[in-house]
Scaffold this motif. Structure first.
Motif, PDB file in Angstrom:
ATOM      1  N   LYS A 305      61.469 -14.989   8.323  1.00  0.00           N
ATOM      2  CA  LYS A 305      61.501 -15.664   9.623  1.00  0.00           C
ATOM      3  C   LYS A 305      60.365 -15.178  10.518  1.00  0.00           C
ATOM      4  N   LEU A 306      59.989 -13.919  10.348  1.00  0.00           N
ATOM      5  CA  LEU A 306      58.934 -13.354  11.184  1.00  0.00           C
ATOM      6  C   LEU A 306      57.579 -14.006  10.925  1.00  0.00           C
ATOM      7  N   TRP A 308      57.123 -17.210  10.655  1.00  0.00           N
ATOM      8  CA  TRP A 308      57.051 -18.308  11.626  1.00  0.00           C
ATOM      9  C   TRP A 308      56.728 -17.773  13.013  1.00  0.00           C
ATOM     10  N   ALA A 309      57.344 -16.649  13.366  1.00  0.00           N
ATOM     11  CA  ALA A 309      57.079 -16.053  14.677  1.00  0.00           C
ATOM     12  C   ALA A 309      55.630 -15.607  14.795  1.00  0.00           C
ATOM     13  N   LEU A 349      52.927  -9.118  14.087  1.00  0.00           N
ATOM     14  CA  LEU A 349      54.096  -9.730  13.456  1.00  0.00           C
ATOM     15  C   LEU A 349      53.835 -10.012  11.985  1.00  0.00           C
TER      16      LEU A 349
END
Length: 442
Positions: A305-306, A308-309, A349
Motif C-alpha cells: 500500500k505504501l 501507492w502512497a 516512502l
C-alpha cells in the motif's frame, strides 16, 4: 537558573528526544546504527576530498580521474552477484565483515597513491567491494535484528548516515582549506579506521546471534522443511521484473542529484544558490522522515500500500517542477521547494516499502545473491538516469516532466504487481511475522 541555561537544557532535551526517536528499538540495532554513523562520517570526508586531492595534490589529470570513476562504476555493477553467491555459501555476516576489513585496508592505501595505475586499480577494486557490501547490509540487519525490527533499523541507519555524511563533509572542509598532503593522508586513514569500527561491531553481534541460534537449532531443524533447489535470480522472471521496475521508480535519485542543479539554473528564474538549499531540505527531511514512515511498512501488505502512497507525491512533484518553469523568481523558488519536499516524501516512502518487499520475496537460502541481483536495478538507474535526465528530460522541459510522471506511474504499477511474498511452493524467504514491527553501508 538563567533563561540562557534553561534554553540550553530545553534544546538538549529536544535533541535527546529526537535521537531516541530515530534510533532502533533494540540494543543490537542501536549498535548497528552507531557503527553506520561512524562509517558515514568517514564516507563524507572521503567523498568531499578525494577527487580534489588526486587532481590538485597528486597531479592526476581530471579527465583520467573521471575515466577511472566511470570504469569503476562498471566494475561495481558486476561485483554484487558473485559476492552474494559467496555469502550464501559461507555466511553473509562473515563475508560482510571480511569485506569491511578489506575496504579498511584498501582505503588506507589511498594515502600512498602517487601515480595513475595504483589509483586506477585501487579505485576499481574498492568500488567492487563497496557495491558488494551494499546488499549484504540488508541481509545482515535481517539476520541480527529479525523481521520485526528490520525495517525500522534500516530506516534508522539511513537517517544517521545522512547526519554522518553531513558531519564528514564539514570535517573535510578543514582539510580542503589546508591543501596539505599530510592532512589528506590523515583523512584517508581516518576513513579507513571507520571500516574496522563497524566490522568489530558487526562481528560481535554475529557471535552473539550465533550463540542464540545454536540454542534454538534443535527446534528450528524440526520445524524447517527439507531444502530444495534454488534457481538463479536471473531466471526468476517475477523477481527481475520487480528489480527493473524498482530501478525505474528510483529515478527520483537522478532527478535530485543530476537534474535538479541543471534544471534550476537553466529552466527557471530561481537563483543558482538555491541548489544547496534544496539539497539541504532533502537531507533534513530524510533524517526526519525515514524512521517515522518505517512503521507504515511493518508488514508486506502495508508495504504494498505504501507504494501507492509514494507514487502520489512523486507525481505531484512533477507538476510542481513544471510550475516553477513558468513563473517569476520568488514563485519559482516556492514551486522548487514544494517540488523537492514532495520528491523527498515520495523517495522515503518508496525506499522503506521496497526494503520490506525485496526481503520478503527472496528464498532464504539464496537471500544474499537475490538481494545482490536486486541492487543491480538501482545501480542501473545510476548509470542510465544521468543520461536520461540530461539528454531527454532537460531539453524537453514540461513534456519531460510529463514523461517522468508516466514512468513513475508505470513503475509503481509493476512494483505493486510483482512485489511481496510468493504463493508458489518452495523455500520462500519471509521476514518472520510479528505483531509489532530495511551506499553506506557505504
Amino acid at each position: 537558573m538563567s533563561e540562557t541555561g534553561t534554553g540550553a537544557q530545553t534544546q538538549s532535551g529536544s535533541l535527546t528526544r529526537f535521537l531516541l526517536a530515530i534510533l532502533p528499538k533494540t540494543s543490537a540495532g542501536r549498535k548497528l546504527a552507531a557503527g553506520a554513523a561512524v562509517d558515514s562520517i568517514g564516507s563524507g570526508m572521503f567523498l568531499a576530498a578525494s577527487t580534489l586531492y588526486f587532481v590538485t595534490v597528486v597531479g592526476l589529470p581530471a579527465a583520467q580521474v573521471g575515466m577511472v570513476l566511470s570504469v569503476a562504476g562498471i566494475v561495481g555493477l558486476l561485483s554484487p552477484v558473485p559476492l552474494g553467491r559467496l555469502a550464501d555459501r559461507t555466511g553473509p555476516t562473515k563475508v560482510y565483515v571480511a569485506l569491511l576489513a578489506a575496504r579498511g585496508i584498501g582505503y588506507a592505501g589511498f594515502a600512498l597513491v602517487d601515480s595513475f595505475w595504483p589509483y586506477a586499480i585501487l579505485t576499481c577494486l574498492l568500488t567492487a567491494l563497496d557495491r558488494g557490501c551494499s546488499p549484504l547490509q540488508q541481509v545482515v540487519v535481517g539476520l541480527i535484528e529479525g523481521g520485526g525490527n528490520q525495517t525500522r533499523t534500516m530506516a534508522s541507519i539511513r537517517s544517521v548516515r545522512n547526519i554522518g555524511l553531513t558531519v564528514g563533509f564539514l570535517l573535510a572542509g578543514a582539510v580542503l582549506a589546508t591543501e596539505h598532503r599530510a592532512a589528506f593522508a590523515a583523512l584517508f586513514l581516518g576513513n579507513s579506521l571507520t571500516f574496522f569500527v563497524i566490522a568489530v561491531v558487526v562481528e560481535r553481534l554475529r557471535r552473539k546471534t550465533a550463540v542464540t541460534d545454536r540454542k534454538a537449532e534443535p527446534a528450528k531443524a524440526a520445524a524447517d522443511p527439507a531444502p530444495t533447489h534454488i534457481r538463479s535470480p536471473f531466471r526468476d522472471l517475477r523477481f527481475m521484473l520487480f528489480t527493473v521496475s524498482n530501478g525505474v521508480l528510483s529515478l527520483h535519485d537522478s532527478v535530485l542529484f543530476v537534474l535538479l542543479p541543471l534544471w534550476l539554473t537553466t529552466a527557471t528564474t530561481a537563483p543558482a544558490s538555491g541548489v544547496s538549499v534544496l539539497l539541504a531540505i532533502n537531507t533534513v527531511l530524510t533524517v526526519l522522515l525515514q524512521v517515522y514512515v518505517a512503521k507504515f511498512a511493518e508488514t508486506t501488505a502495508r508495504a504494498l500500500k505504501l507504494i501507492w502512497a509514494a507514487l502520489l507525491p512523486l507525481l505531484l512533484s512533477c507538476g510542481a517542477f513544471v510550475g516553477a518553469e513558468h513563473v517569476s523568481v520568488w514563485p519559482a523558488v516556492a514551486f522548487a521547494v514544494l517540488a523537492v519536499v514532495l520528491l523527498t516524501v515520495g523517495e522515503n516512502l518508496h525506499s522503506v516499502a521496497v526494503w520490506n518487499l525485496s526481503y520478503e520475496m527472496v528464498p532464504t537460502a539464496a537471500r544474499a545473491r537475490y538481494l545482490a541481483a536486486f541492487s543491480l536495478g538501482v545501480t542501473g538507474q545510476q548509470i542510465v538516469g544521468p543520461v536520461l535526465m540530461t539528454a531527454v528530460m532537460l531539453p524537453l522541459g514540461s513534456i519531460g516532466w510529463a514523461l517522468l510522471a508516466v514512468l513513475f506511474a508505470l513503475a509503481a504499477l509493476a512494483v505493486r504487481a510483482t512485489g511481496g511474498p510468493r504463493t508458489e511452493p518452495g523455500p520462500v524467504s519471509a521476514v518472520p511475522s510479528a505483531p509489532t514491527p530495511t551506499e553506506v553501508t557505504r
